[in-house]
Design an enzyme around this catalytic site. Structure first.
Site, PDB file in Angstrom:
ATOM      1  N   LYS A 150      -7.053  -2.567   7.955  1.00 56.86           N
ATOM      2  CA  LYS A 150      -6.153  -3.691   7.653  1.00 56.86           C
ATOM      3  C   LYS A 150      -4.803  -3.400   8.282  1.00 56.86           C
ATOM      4  CE  LYS A 150      -4.198  -4.642   3.385  1.00 56.86           C
ATOM      5  NZ  LYS A 150      -2.748  -4.622   3.736  1.00 56.86           N
ATOM      6  N   GLU A 175      -0.157 -12.609   1.092  1.00 58.16           N
ATOM      7  CA  GLU A 175       0.588 -12.024  -0.038  1.00 58.16           C
ATOM      8  C   GLU A 175       1.828 -12.840  -0.362  1.00 58.16           C
ATOM      9  OE1 GLU A 175       1.121  -7.790   0.101  1.00 58.16           O
ATOM     10  OE2 GLU A 175       2.487  -7.796  -1.621  1.00 58.16           O
TER      11      GLU A 175
HETATM   12  O1  KIV Z   1      -1.448  -1.751   0.079  1.00 56.32           O
HETATM   13  C1  KIV Z   1      -2.027  -2.571  -0.647  1.00 56.32           C
HETATM   14  O2  KIV Z   1      -2.481  -2.260  -1.759  1.00 56.32           O
HETATM   15  C2  KIV Z   1      -2.165  -3.937  -0.151  1.00 56.32           C
HETATM   16  C3  KIV Z   1      -2.681  -4.964  -1.098  1.00 56.32           C
HETATM   17  C4  KIV Z   1      -1.662  -5.324  -2.082  1.00 56.32           C
HETATM   18  C5  KIV Z   1      -3.218  -6.146  -0.402  1.00 56.32           C
HETATM   19  O3  KIV Z   1      -1.841  -4.206   0.956  1.00 56.32           O
END
Ligand code: KIV
Length: 272
Positions: A121, A190
């Protein structure tokens, strides 16, 4: 008791996209350790994210900026040992993918090879498109992250709701469309207005996962420690608290200390 959909023995990118197509909501939570990941997987969560929120909830840091690639690989590796069904996604930390595409590809490759993550991600829109295209081409699935992107906290200066103004809202939908066209299988949205998240969700083929982005997203994510009520200081409106572990843990620790002080522990039955 497992609450998982029996249709999927393992959650893959294909399964995530099929869930969106069928309107089946996607449940995602974070994990940073083996035991929590085992419980999440047994409960039937669809995606486990080793988030760079590890910096806040595990390392006690104020922002996600300092967490390193080696630390993210370490946490993802220990979570990997517990996960049998869920899809395992790892956050790429700040400055591990921003310098240039070549270095970013090497770092994402390291993440998959060394940790066992099935996808990475990363935060950002237009700026990361050339990287996303390369990663997808190589065979590294990518989850995007738009709206409030905590790695840019010093640029935003606040953790308030993003994209309330029309120019930023328009840019967000455009970024979502471009990420989608570049091949991401999913995008985290978010802390943005619900109507904007609905618009972005409709505009893309990939699955949107909301956090503080309302109910129209294809799935939802929370930081596990927050939904378990492990931080009494942190109560944003988007976190639904499913347990009060702070109280449970504190009471257990107090009982243990008291039992030792009063010589009630260990008993005969607990001795050899
Ligand atoms: O780092 C994280 O936990 C996140 C989530 C809040 C989506 O990016």
């Amino acid at each position: 008791m497992s609450t998982q959909s029996s249709e999927y023995k393992r959650i893959t990118t294909k399964a995530v996209l099929a869930m969106k197509e069928k309107g089946e909501k996607i449940a995602m939570l974070t994990a940073y350790d083996y035991t929590t990941a085992r419980l999440l997987d047994e409960a039937g969560v669809d995606i486990i994210l080793v988030g760079d929120s590890v910096a806040n909830v595990f390392q006690g840091l104020e922002t996600t900026i300092p967490v390193t690639l080696d630390e993210m690989i370490y946490h993802t590796k220990v979570v990997r040992r517990a996960v049998k069904r869920a899809m395992l996604v790892a956050d790429m930390p700040f400055m591990s993918y921003q310098v240039d595409v070549k270095e970013a590809v090497i770092n994402c490759g390291r993440m998959l090879k060394e940790s066992g993550a099935e996808a990475v991600k990363m935060e950002g829109g237009k700026r990361i498109l050339p990287l996303v295209e390369q990663l997808v081409d190589i065979g590294i699935p990518v989850m995007g992250h738009l709206g409030l992107t905590p790695q840019s906290i010093y640029k935003f200066g606040t953790y308030e709701v993003r994209a309330k103004e029309s120019a930023e809202a328009k840019q967000l939908v455009e970024d979502a469309r471009m990420l989608d066209a570049s091949g991401v299988f999913s995008i985290v949205l978010e802390k943005i207005p619900e109507t904007l998240a609905a618009k972005a969700t409709k505009a893309v083929k990939c699955a949107t996962i909301g956090i503080g982005a309302g109910s129209a997203c294809d799935g939802q994510v929370l930081v596990t420690n927050d939904m378990l009520g492990m931080n009494e200081q942190f109560h944003p409106r988007f976190v639904r608290q499913y347990a009060n572990l702070s109280e449970v843990m504190r009471n257990a620790f107090k009982s243990y200390i008291s039992d030792i002080k009063s010589s009630k522990f260990p008993s005969k039955k607990e001795s050899y």
